[in-house]
Scaffold this active site. Structure first.
Site, PDB file in Angstrom:
ATOM      1  N   HIS A 127       5.535  35.479  25.989  1.00  0.00           N
ATOM      2  CA  HIS A 127       5.018  34.105  25.891  1.00  0.00           C
ATOM      3  C   HIS A 127       3.623  33.982  26.526  1.00  0.00           C
ATOM      4  O   HIS A 127       3.299  32.990  27.183  1.00  0.00           O
ATOM      5  CB  HIS A 127       5.985  33.108  26.548  1.00  0.00           C
ATOM      6  CG  HIS A 127       7.316  33.025  25.883  1.00  0.00           C
ATOM      7  ND1 HIS A 127       7.568  32.207  24.807  1.00  0.00           N
ATOM      8  CD2 HIS A 127       8.471  33.686  26.128  1.00  0.00           C
ATOM      9  CE1 HIS A 127       8.822  32.352  24.420  1.00  0.00           C
ATOM     10  NE2 HIS A 127       9.390  33.252  25.204  1.00  0.00           N
ATOM     11  N   ASN A 144      13.412  27.657  22.996  1.00  0.00           N
ATOM     12  CA  ASN A 144      12.576  28.080  21.873  1.00  0.00           C
ATOM     13  C   ASN A 144      12.665  27.055  20.747  1.00  0.00           C
ATOM     14  O   ASN A 144      13.410  26.081  20.836  1.00  0.00           O
ATOM     15  CB  ASN A 144      13.034  29.453  21.348  1.00  0.00           C
ATOM     16  CG  ASN A 144      12.661  30.593  22.264  1.00  0.00           C
ATOM     17  OD1 ASN A 144      11.567  30.631  22.817  1.00  0.00           O
ATOM     18  ND2 ASN A 144      13.579  31.533  22.438  1.00  0.00           N
ATOM     19  N   TYR A 178      13.253  35.203  35.155  1.00  0.00           N
ATOM     20  CA  TYR A 178      12.105  34.311  35.027  1.00  0.00           C
ATOM     21  C   TYR A 178      11.462  34.008  36.377  1.00  0.00           C
ATOM     22  O   TYR A 178      10.250  34.129  36.552  1.00  0.00           O
ATOM     23  CB  TYR A 178      12.511  33.020  34.316  1.00  0.00           C
ATOM     24  CG  TYR A 178      12.474  33.145  32.817  1.00  0.00           C
ATOM     25  CD1 TYR A 178      13.295  34.080  32.170  1.00  0.00           C
ATOM     26  CD2 TYR A 178      11.619  32.373  32.046  1.00  0.00           C
ATOM     27  CE1 TYR A 178      13.252  34.219  30.794  1.00  0.00           C
ATOM     28  CE2 TYR A 178      11.576  32.516  30.662  1.00  0.00           C
ATOM     29  CZ  TYR A 178      12.394  33.437  30.040  1.00  0.00           C
ATOM     30  OH  TYR A 178      12.350  33.589  28.685  1.00  0.00           O
TER      31      TYR A 178
END
Length: 484
Positions: free
Chosen positions: A54, A127, A337
């Site tokens: 990303h 998403n 993350y």
């Protein structure tokens, strides 16, 4: 050919590279799975300094307003009380490309929302697709390697892409979605967003339900053809970024209506698909969409680096009333993350203005690189203590859940990778099916090994015989006899 044993970085043989260690088939994942932690931690440190995935993105500020009170299902205040407004920031992105890549490539789009709630920040990191390619985080580093550049040629490698997909049949549903029309959204404003994973909502009485998020674009869903996408990629690789900025600048504020699907807690044990498998969707007939509220984007960033590039999102940033599910992919993301941000932006990334919650932060975390606030001053720096430092809030403990089964590396309960992919194919119009097949054929032609093509054709055929036959014909091949 000599067989090389897969090993850890310390040389020990790896017994299972396909399934993470969980407590029973539905988890949760176990921290004692050191190989899983090694893979995820090493993967997070493979790119400097842009995001490992990303990397290319655009962002905007806005607000979320409740239109249907959800207090029956969750005590999360941002979803309680009609008219409740919560400021938020969103980052849209492509997945595989580098920071300077084109916006209009065929790729899933990230849809990451940060809600600045009165109970802390809540990040919903999803998403523009309701599903994903894999369902166990242990496979994520390998999957993304296939989407990145070949270490020898430094070129994209379609052979690696289709080799991995053909050996990971759970990817078929998402591959069908991506290769269809919605793989090329016309703009960031004209696509839906999804939480993708299943999450748990808990109300004030401690009652839990399972939930899936759907952000439906009020502008409608619009896509572009492959020819137009390729043309724009060459002429204006920042097309989506520019379109979003100009729309907001011209006060044509894009908006999305948030809906949820809600599954009663006990029905997760009997539903016909594993409700925690992120390669599957829940039927809207079984669990209809329920409106929650409206998200509006009405302010552009003043500084791209400070607000978009330094924005950090983690699926593990929950607020009271929202918790994780046993989804194996989600379980891995809860670690990966936040760990990626600690590496990429720094251990104190949550102190940056774009990431800082509106509520005061009280904890015993100290020091670290780039600590730019008062660092706790001279206050007490440990807990428990006798000096009035911040203490835990028992009423906000996570709700208990039962864990059963052997601690082992075990596959998901179901290996039906074909029903929902076939259903998606049959939902498409004749024209959509033709474009889907043409896109797949074009993407698979450069694959070097015929056996990879034939293996993938079998997956398409198992989803729908017409689907597999048309792809095979387009590649000048026949559907293998053993799958007919």
């Amino acid at each position: 050919m000599t067989k090389n044993n897969l090993t850890t970085s310390w040389g020990a043989p790896v017994g299972d590279n396909q399934n993470s260690m969980t407590a029973g088939s539905r988890g949760p994942s176990l921290i004692q799975d050191t190989y899983l932690l090694e893979k995820l931690a090493h993967f997070n440190r493979e790119r400097v300094p842009e995001r490992v995935v990303h990397a290319k993105g655009a962002g905007a500020h806005g607000y979320f307003e409740v239109t249907n009170d959800m207090s029956k299902y969750t005590k999360a205040k941002l979803f309680n009380g009609v008219g409740t407004r919560t400021p938020m920031f969103i980052r849209f992105s492509t997945v595989a490309g580098e920071l300077g890549s084109a916006d209009t490539v065929r790729d899933p789009r990230g849809f990451a929302v940060k809600f600045y709630t009165e109970e802390g920040n809540y990040d919903l990191v999803g998403n523009n697709t309701p599903i994903f390619f894999i369902r166990d985080a242990i496979k994520f580093p390998d999957f993304i390697h296939t989407q990145k550049r070949d270490p020898k040629t430094h070129l994209k490698n379609p052979t690696a892409v289709w080799d991995f997909w053909s050996l990971s049949p759970e990817s078929l549903h998402q591959v069908t979605y991506l290769m269809g029309d919605r793989g090329l959204p016309a703009t960031l404003r004209h696509m839906n967003g999804y939480g993708s994973h299943t999450f748990k909502w808990v109300n004030a009485e401690g009652e839990a339900v399972w939930v899936k998020y759907h952000f439906i674009a009020d502008q409608g869903v619009k896509n572009m053809t492959a020819e137009v996408a390729t043309k724009i990629a060459g002429e204006n690789p920042d097309y989506h970024t520019e379109d979003l900025f100009n729309a907001i600048e011209n006060r044509d504020f894009p908006s999305w209506t948030l809906h949820v699907q809600i599954m009663p807690f006990e029905e997760a044990n009997t539903y016909r698909f594993d409700p925690f498998d992120v390669t599957k969707v829940w039927s809207h007939k079984d669990y209809p969409l329920i409106e929650v509220g409206r998200m509006v984007l009405d302010r552009n960033p003043e500084n791209y680096f400070a607000e978009v590039e330094q924005a950090t999102f983690s699926p593990g940033s929950f607020v009271p009333g929202i918790e994780a599910s046993p989804d194996k992919m989600l379980q891995g993301r809860l670690f990966a993350y936040a760990d990626a941000h600690r590496y990429r932006v720094g251990i104190n990334h949550n102190h940056l203005p774009i990431n800082r919650p509106l509520t005061p932060v009280h904890n015993y975390q100290r020091d670290g690189q780039m600590r730019f606030d008062g660092n706790g001053g001279g206050s007490v720096y440990y807990e428990p203590n006798s000096f009035g430092g911040p203490t835990e809030v028992p009423e906000h403990k996570q709700t208990p859940f039962q864990v059963t089964g052997l601690a082992e590396q075990v596959a998901c309960d179901s290996n039906d990778h074909y029903t929902q992919a076939g259903d998606l194919y049959r939902l498409m119009s004749a024209e959509e099916r033709t474009r889907l097949v043409e896109t797949i054929v074009g993407a698979m032609k450069p694959v070097e090994k015929e056996e990879i093509k034939l293996r993938q054709i079998q997956h398409f055929y198992k989803a729908d015989p017409e689907y597999g036959t048309r792809v095979a014909e387009g590649l000048g091949l026949s559907v293998p006899q053993e799958v007919r």
